[in-house]
Design an enzyme around this catalytic site. Structure first.
Site, short mmCIF file in Angstrom:
data_model
loop_
_atom_site.label_atom_id
_atom_site.label_comp_id
_atom_site.label_asym_id
_atom_site.label_seq_id
_atom_site.Cartn_x
_atom_site.Cartn_y
_atom_site.Cartn_z
N ASN A 9 0.87 -1.17 0.00
CA ASN A 9 0.00 0.00 0.00
C ASN A 9 0.91 1.22 0.00
OD1 ASN A 9 -1.80 2.04 0.49
ND2 ASN A 9 -2.42 1.35 2.53
N TRP A 10 1.09 1.79 -1.18
CA TRP A 10 2.04 2.91 -1.30
C TRP A 10 1.51 4.19 -0.67
CZ3 TRP A 10 4.15 2.65 -7.08
CH2 TRP A 10 4.86 1.45 -7.25
N LYS A 11 0.23 4.24 -0.35
CA LYS A 11 -0.41 5.44 0.19
C LYS A 11 -0.12 6.64 -0.72
CE LYS A 11 -0.41 3.32 4.68
NZ LYS A 11 -0.39 3.45 6.13
N HIS A 97 -9.82 1.30 4.47
CA HIS A 97 -8.57 1.49 5.22
C HIS A 97 -8.83 2.46 6.38
CE1 HIS A 97 -4.51 2.71 6.25
NE2 HIS A 97 -4.11 1.60 5.67
N GLU A 99 -7.24 4.88 7.47
CA GLU A 99 -7.01 6.30 7.16
C GLU A 99 -8.21 6.89 6.42
OE1 GLU A 99 -3.15 5.74 5.33
OE2 GLU A 99 -2.42 5.08 7.29
N GLU A 169 -5.98 -4.75 10.39
CA GLU A 169 -4.94 -3.75 10.64
C GLU A 169 -5.25 -2.99 11.92
OE1 GLU A 169 -2.83 -2.59 6.74
OE2 GLU A 169 -4.66 -1.41 6.85
N GLY A 175 1.94 2.31 10.78
CA GLY A 175 2.92 3.40 10.65
C GLY A 175 3.58 3.80 11.96
N SER A 215 2.89 -1.99 10.50
CA SER A 215 4.34 -2.04 10.79
C SER A 215 4.95 -3.41 10.51
CB SER A 215 4.62 -1.60 12.23
OG SER A 215 4.21 -0.26 12.41
N GLY A 236 2.49 -1.13 4.34
CA GLY A 236 2.58 0.29 4.01
C GLY A 236 4.03 0.72 3.81
N GLY A 237 4.61 1.32 4.84
CA GLY A 237 5.97 1.89 4.75
C GLY A 237 6.99 0.95 4.11
#
Ligand code: PGA
Length: 254
Positions: A9-11, A97, A99, A169, A175, A215, A236-237
């Site tokens: 997930n590159w966001k 998600h 966010e 999640e 994150g 994470s 993600g990251g």
């Protein structure tokens, strides 16, 4: 044995050129790993989707968006429909998600409508759920996840549900560098599978993929993925670095 999925997930990260470069690197790493039991998905920003889909075409890597409209088409300035996403070469979309839920006020009902719109357009859905820290601290996490699933997903016809995977999640792990312990992940994933079983029966529950997100990185993925009800990860990251992402794919293959 269920297959695994490792989805990046590159966001809202990376210029177009940087995104294309990352897709090329992931493709090269994947060629070396030759994952046999793991499907790889890159969920990019909308503008990267067509180009990245072209880059990874025939590599076994699929692409996805990170959101879609619940509407089919029309006067919805700034929105992107599921069929547009499909026409760009993507097969997947992330829906619900945390966010989107917290920063863009997406309710369970809107999440349900987006999920239905995506499936109707032929996309597969990575359906996200998970509790915030305060909910876990007051021991409310099972109830919160059950509500998200009941109201956003488990009312679907089984033929539609089978086009989805679930990503658990915990919001406190996204994150933050704090991961759920393998035991915490397994406990929730097992619970989610029991809810799927109640809704759709044993066979469907056994076939449903439940990903972990929050994470997750190369150094902790193997431990989490070794849990019986964890079928891969939404990353993600760590998906923004091809070597790190490759390490997570290797962990899924163990
Ligand atoms: P993270 O994000 O891996 O950076 O914690 C996961 C996600 O939000 O899907």
């Amino acid at each position: 044995m269920r297959r695994k999925i490792v989805a990046g997930n590159w966001k809202m990260n990376l210029s177009l050129a940087e995104g294309y470069q990352l897709a090329e690197s992931v493709k090269s790493e994947t060629k070396v790993i030759k994952p046999a039991g793991t499907d790889i998905v890159l969920c990019t920003p909308f503008i990267h989707l067509k180009g990245v889909s072209d880059i990874v075409q025939d590599s076994g890597i699929a692409t996805g968006a990170q959101n879609c409209s619940n509407e089919k088409s029309g006067a919805f300035t700034g929105e992107i429909s599921a069929s547009m996403i499909k026409s760009a070469g993507a097969r997947w979309v992330i829906i619900g998600h945390s966010e989107r839920r917290s920063l863009f006020a997406e309710t369970d009902n809107l999440v349900l409508r987006k999920t239905s719109a995506a499936i109707e357009s032929g996309l597969r859905v990575i359906f996200c759920c998970g509790e915030v820290l305060a909910e876990r601290e007051r021991n409310d996490h099972f109830r919160v996840v059950k509500r998200q699933l009941d109201e956003g997903l488990l009312g679907l016809q089984v033929s539609d549900f089978s086009k989805t995977v679930i990503a658990y999640e915990p919001v406190w792990a996204i994150g933050t560098g704090v991961t759920a312990s393998p035991i915490q992940a397994q406990e929730m994933h097992g619970y989610i599978r029991s809810l799927v079983q109640e809704a759709y029966g044993t066979t469907v529950a056994r076939e449903t993929l439940i990903l972990y997100g929050g994470s997750c990185k190369a150094s902790n993925a193997a431990e989490i993925f070794s849990m019986p009800d964890v079928d891969g990860g939404l990353i993600g990251g760590a998906s923004l670095n091809s070597a790190e992402f490759a390490g997570i794919i290797r962990a899924a293959e163990l």
